[in-house]
Scaffold this active site. Structure first.
Site, PDB file in Angstrom:
ATOM      1  N   ASP A   9      -9.226  10.611   4.127  1.00  0.00           N
ATOM      2  CA  ASP A   9      -8.016   9.804   3.962  1.00  0.00           C
ATOM      3  C   ASP A   9      -7.162   9.943   5.216  1.00  0.00           C
ATOM      4  O   ASP A   9      -6.686  11.036   5.550  1.00  0.00           O
ATOM      5  CB  ASP A   9      -7.251  10.293   2.731  1.00  0.00           C
ATOM      6  N   ASP A 105      -7.815   2.664   4.820  1.00  0.00           N
ATOM      7  CA  ASP A 105      -7.566   3.992   5.388  1.00  0.00           C
ATOM      8  C   ASP A 105      -8.304   5.123   4.680  1.00  0.00           C
ATOM      9  O   ASP A 105      -8.059   6.298   4.961  1.00  0.00           O
ATOM     10  CB  ASP A 105      -6.067   4.290   5.401  1.00  0.00           C
ATOM     11  N   GLU A 106      -9.200   4.815   3.760  1.00  0.00           N
ATOM     12  CA  GLU A 106      -9.931   5.843   3.029  1.00  0.00           C
ATOM     13  C   GLU A 106     -11.414   5.483   2.971  1.00  0.00           C
ATOM     14  O   GLU A 106     -11.769   4.306   2.907  1.00  0.00           O
ATOM     15  CB  GLU A 106      -9.415   5.996   1.596  1.00  0.00           C
TER      16      GLU A 106
END
Length: 417
Positions: A9, A105-106
């Site tokens: 993350d 974003d992960e």
């Protein structure tokens, strides 16, 4: 063989990317946001100093500035975020071909079959990956390491920023079970409200609750969440190349000014339904249901949904159903701040056989003509841009350029299974 799953993350992703160009601001509270002068301006991301003031993602700018008057606001540059996301996932793919993005974003990484190539120590590899991203891209990540996807994600959330957390079969009850049940993946608002009624406040409470009773309360979802709490998630890491059709397609809009009256509400619904129909056609999907969510100026929300007689990707049919929902649940004299129209129960276009009745011949011929018409509109937009053609009734500010794209805090989404 025990699986080895990472969840990586990126920390304060949007803000971190923006601060690469503004290193002098790193020690100050910074947030990335929409237009500060518009009503729909919201916080999209914040750095650690801003978090210390209690600034939260998705709250309005004025709410954030009440908490932190010195908050520095930076505009969003989504093309930068897409490029950095691509670069980060490219690095992940050097360690395994099983990389599943979860938003921009992960990502999950399945290293079960490749960990031995990188020393065999999962924690050490996670630390090495964090160091590499910090040095090569100037970004930090938090990494959760576990034997399934759900616990790996809990691990990446457990300690931030720039940390590694290992959740194993031996320690998960000590780490995971004390956490709030709302931290568990896929525990939504409705499930959380149900859990509260039965004094299920932690993930451990959920894990110890009777499984059959959860099925009675929440159906299959209740059983699945019980399995998640007990470490029984077996879902695979699916690479982005393995396309999974969306479960729903929706568009929402916070309008520059409140909509007043039936005609303005109809115009807003029509605009959103047209966008939803366009995206359905791009996905080669049709919907079998429509939902409408309405928000008033006091941020109170109301939502309704309805099944369709026949699958469709026509904006006008989606708009008609959404307006029927609005008229059944909303006082048209009350102002509307925001609307969301969502297409539900999606099926592939080729499987969407309409139900036949005595009038099916003329109705189907009319539908075919309408589908060709909306297909032609899609071609115009593809060639000249999304704002090239839109419903004439789309709500706009007085004096606005009629050829400009529609205004407002627009958001669109694909809901994955």
């Amino acid at each position: 063989m025990e699986r080895v799953i990472f969840h990586c993350d990126l920390n304060s992703f949007y803000a971190s990317v923006e601060l690469l160009d503004h290193p002098e601001l790193r020690h100050l509270p910074v947030a990335v946001c929409g237009d500060p002068d518009s009503r729909h301006g919201i916080i999209l991301a914040k750095n650690e100093p801003a978090k210390a003031f209690g600034v939260k993602t998705a709250e309005t700018i004025w709410q954030a500035r009440k908490k932190c008057p010195e908050l520095v606001l930076l505009p969003a540059h989504h093309h930068k975020y897409r490029e950095f996301s691509r670069l980060v996932n490219h690095i992940y793919q050097e360690y395994t071909d099983l990389v599943e993005p979860f938003g921009i974003d992960e990502s999950w990484l399945d290293l079960t079959g490749t960990l031995h190539l990188f020393g065999g120590d999962a924690r050490a590899l996670a630390d090495r990956l964090r160091e590499r991203l910090r040095c090569e891209l100037g970004l930090t990540i938090s990494v959760g390491v576990s034997f399934n996807k759900v616990f790996a994600k809990l691990g990446s959330d457990y300690k931030k920023p720039d940390a590694t957390t290992v959740i194993s079969r031996e320690n998960f009850k000590q780490i995971v079970w004390p956490l709030p049940v709302t931290d568990l993946l896929y525990v939504g608002r409705a499930a959380a409200q149900t859990f509260q009624k039965f004094n299920i406040r932690t993930i451990g409470d959920l894990a110890r609750f009777d499984r059959e009773s959860l099925f009675t309360l929440l159906g299959k979802n209740g059983v699945q969440l019980h399995d998640f709490a007990n470490g029984l998630d077996r879902s695979p890491v699916a690479p982005a190349t393995q396309h999974t059709p969306p479960k729903s397609v929706g568009n929402g809009l916070t309008f520059p000014r409140n909509l007043q009256g039936r005609e303005e509400i109809r115009a807003g619904v029509t605009q959103l339904a047209d966008q939803v129909g366009t995206r359905l056609r791009l996905q080669h999907m049709k919907c079998q249901g429509v939902s409408l969510a309405i928000r008033d100026p006091d941020f109170r929300d109301l939502s309704r949904q309805q099944r369709l007689d026949s699958p469709t990707y026509l904006g006008r049919e989606i708009a008609q159903t959404a307006m029927e929902l609005a008229e059944s649940c909303w006082n048209m004299d009350h102002p509307v701040r925001a609307l969301t129209v969502t297409a539900l129960y999606l099926v592939p276009e080729e499987e969407a056989a309409a139900q036949l009745d005595l009038l099916s011949g003329p109705l189907e011929r009319k539908r075919e003509r309408l589908e060709k018409l909306e297909g032609a509109l899609d071609s115009i937009r593809a060639k000249y841009g999304k704002g090239a053609i839109a419903p004439a009734s789309a709500p706009r500010d007085p004096g606005e350029d009629r050829h400009a794209p529609p205004p407002g805090g627009s958001r669109s989404y694909l809901e994955e299974p």
